[in-house]
Enzyme design. Structure first.
Site, PDB file in Angstrom:
ATOM      1  N   PHE A 113       0.836  -1.198   0.000  1.00 29.57           N
ATOM      2  CA  PHE A 113       0.000   0.000   0.000  1.00 29.57           C
ATOM      3  C   PHE A 113       0.873   1.251   0.000  1.00 29.57           C
ATOM      4  O   PHE A 113       1.775   1.401   0.811  1.00 29.57           O
ATOM      5  CB  PHE A 113      -0.904  -0.004   1.240  1.00 29.57           C
ATOM      6  CG  PHE A 113      -1.754   1.233   1.361  1.00 29.57           C
ATOM      7  CD1 PHE A 113      -2.763   1.490   0.440  1.00 29.57           C
ATOM      8  CD2 PHE A 113      -1.547   2.135   2.388  1.00 29.57           C
ATOM      9  CE1 PHE A 113      -3.545   2.637   0.542  1.00 29.57           C
ATOM     10  CE2 PHE A 113      -2.324   3.285   2.499  1.00 29.57           C
ATOM     11  CZ  PHE A 113      -3.322   3.533   1.576  1.00 29.57           C
ATOM     12  N   LYS A 163      10.293   3.074   6.106  1.00 19.98           N
ATOM     13  CA  LYS A 163       9.676   3.504   7.361  1.00 19.98           C
ATOM     14  C   LYS A 163      10.356   2.893   8.581  1.00 19.98           C
ATOM     15  O   LYS A 163      10.547   3.574   9.596  1.00 19.98           O
ATOM     16  CB  LYS A 163       8.182   3.169   7.377  1.00 19.98           C
ATOM     17  CG  LYS A 163       7.499   3.678   8.635  1.00 19.98           C
ATOM     18  CD  LYS A 163       6.004   3.529   8.641  1.00 19.98           C
ATOM     19  CE  LYS A 163       5.433   4.115   9.936  1.00 19.98           C
ATOM     20  NZ  LYS A 163       3.950   3.997   9.985  1.00 19.98           N
TER      21      LYS A 163
END
Length: 561
Positions: A113, A163
């Site tokens: 995503f 991340k």
């Protein structure tokens, strides 16, 4: 000491002296934003309305201050929304760091995503880009990115950070940041001597100044060089302000919408000394006929630009300021009185003209110049208003005209205006737009209003896509295919709805009093200036023609009649 990747990022930005970031948060950069919250007294974050606005604001901050601009976006669409701004900075050699988040390392390459290969996407439009997958490499990567962005010919660098890297810990040791050294080692003594001989033998020299002179901060050395060579000067969009537009030797801009004086002088000269310009097609017109009577001496920091678009007689490669300093030390005082007087007589013969009986863009710009005494930073979008801004506002100093030259990015100016004002809080900063461009970025008025950034947005509202319509009029049989903006958008109401002051100007008599009022305000304001749909930018060189074939409206009418 052990720090998270986000903490390391903030510490590295502080090392580099970064005081402002322009960005928009999202999932992949939440750890970074959490750390920015803790350091908001040290690094100011400006939340733009769109990531593209952030990239243009970082660009405008960089161009106007000479520092590196920084923008920040999340993964996927956040990162891709930076692409136009990165390309804009790349084409115009602007030092910028674009920081993007990405999905965690274990999710890379799995169509996760909001995952996108932003490094692959931006490879052709960055000086370099990095994907950081290991927190131990983060600090060194960021430091390298800042060095690359500023070294030699500047440009944007992208740092994409997974991340989990922003959450993982590593040892951080503060580094002392050294000044970026100017490029001197490529300046060869024999090249300098050949250049001096070319100048000595020339009877009709012309100096052509580009953005490299601005980037190099070479204005003082350039002025000394011009006076020693005793030559008239022309410039590009990017070169404006490197040589004062108020100086008698200045002939105006060169190229498609350059002055007749500049275009004809370059065609007549016997030596064209090109200082930090890359011979864009908008400058040269028909490259085979460009400066056909001249030897060309090119001075540029980037060897790739030598002989790329125009074959030159000789070149010196190196930092513009360094090259000019060396030349100035060796140059004798030259006297080209007859040639200079001839060129200056053309300035008298071929002045820029516009209608004096109606409200026009040139009149607004001349009035703005008069009221600010030229002491303002002008940003622009792209189109007719951009060319008028180059022609009718006089730039005395560098870093005062910010525009998208290479990429021609509609939507650039308002974000750049915000960035320039933040970088130069004591200066008047004005964005000049057409109504077509303003539609692309007017959401950033909300940004200016949110932070009470006192910019002035002037819209030349002619209810058409003016430059495209000009081409359709002259070269496409007046077939106005999708260039008429015949809707009922009210820019005054829109601006007020977003929290800014707004005024509408419909006639010449309103320009000076309203501009005086606006310049005295210390808040964001929009001016909706209603001008005629068929006002055109003159002079003009037709596409594919030689620059000596430059024509005005009067020339066109005479040809018809």
């Amino acid at each position: 000491m052990q720090l998270t990747g986000s903490q390391i990022l903030i510490e590295c930005l502080k090392e580099q002296g970064v005081d402002t970031i322009f960005g928009y948060p999202g999932g992949a950069v939440l750890n970074i934003y959490d750390e920015l919250y803790r350091h908001q007294d040290e690094i100011r974050h400006i939340l733009t309305s769109h990531e593209q606005g952030a990239s243009h604001a970082a660009d405008g901050y960089a161009r106007s201050t000479g520092k590196v601009g920084v923008c920040l976006a999340t993964s996927g669409p956040g990162a891709t929304n930076l692409v136009t701004g990165i390309a804009t900075a790349y084409m115009d050699s602007v030092p910028m760091i674009a920081i993007t988040g990405n999905v965690a390392v274990n999710l890379l390459g799995k169509d996760s995503f909001q995952e996108v290969d932003i490094a692959g996407i931006t490879m052709p439009i960055t000086k370099h880009n990095f994907i950081v997958k290991d927190v131990d490499k983060l600090a060194d990567t960021l430091r390298k990115a800042f060095v690359i962005a500023q070294t030699g010919r500047p440009g944007p660098v992208l740092v994409d950070i997974a991340k989990d890297v922003t959450a993982n810990k590593a040892e951080y040791v503060k580094a002392e940041i050294s000044d970026i050294e100017r490029v001197k080692d490529t300046i060869i003594g024999s090249d300098v001597e050949i250049a001096l001989t070319m100048i000595k033998e020339s009877k009709k020299p012309m100096i052509f100044v580009g953005g490299g002179a601005v980037i190099s901060e070479a204005e003082d050395a350039l002025m000394e060089f011009v006076l020693k060579v005793d030559a008239p000067v022309t410039d590009t969009l990017m070169g404006k302000g490197a040589f004062s537009g108020e100086h008698s030797y200045y002939t105006g801009m060169l190229g498609m919408h350059g002055t007749k004086t500049a275009n004809l002088s370059v065609t007549e000269c016997d030596l064209l000394i090109t200082v930090g310009a890359r011979f864009s097609d908008r400058v040269t017109g028909n490259a085979k006929k460009f400066a056909k009577n001249a030897k060309i001496l090119q001075i540029d920091i980037d060897p790739v630009e030598i002989n790329k678009n125009v074959l030159v007689s000789h070149c010196i490669t190196g930092d513009i300021k360094e090259v000019l300093t060396i030349l100035n030390e060796k140059l004798e005082q030259h006297n080209n009185k007859e040639w200079v007087e001839h060129v200056l007589s053309m300035k008298e013969k071929f002045p820029l003209k516009y209608r004096g009986d109606v409200l026009t863009g040139p009149y607004i710009l001349e009035t703005l110049y008069k009221l600010t005494e030229g002491n303002a930073i002008i940003t622009t979008e792209v189109g007719q208003h951009q060319m008028w801004s180059a022609q009718y506002f006089i730039y005395k100093t560098p870093r005062t005209f910010l525009t998208s030259g290479g990429l021609g990015t509609m939507g650039y100016g308002l974000g750049a205006c915000i960035g320039a004002k933040i970088g130069n809080p004591d200066k008047t900063v004005v964005n000049i737009a057409g109504d077509g461009c303003f539609r692309m970025n007017m959401n950033e008025i909300a940004t200016a209003a949110r932070y009470q950034i006192p910019i002035i947005q002037i819209v030349f509202n002619n209810h058409v896509l003016g430059m495209v319509r000009q081409w359709q009029t002259l070269f496409y049989g007046q077939r106005y295919s999708h260039t008429t903006l015949n809707d009922n958008v009210d820019f005054v109401k829109l601006a007020e709805a977003m929290g800014a002051k707004a005024y509408r100007i419909t006639k010449r008599e309103e320009v000076e009093p309203i501009l005086k009022k606006v310049l005295a305000l210390n808040e964001p304001v929009v001016l909706d200036c209603q001008i005629a749909s068929d006002d055109k930018v003159w002079p003009m060189v037709a596409p594919g023609a030689a620059i000596e074939e430059v024509f005005t409206e009067e020339d066109l009418e005479a040809k018809k009649g």
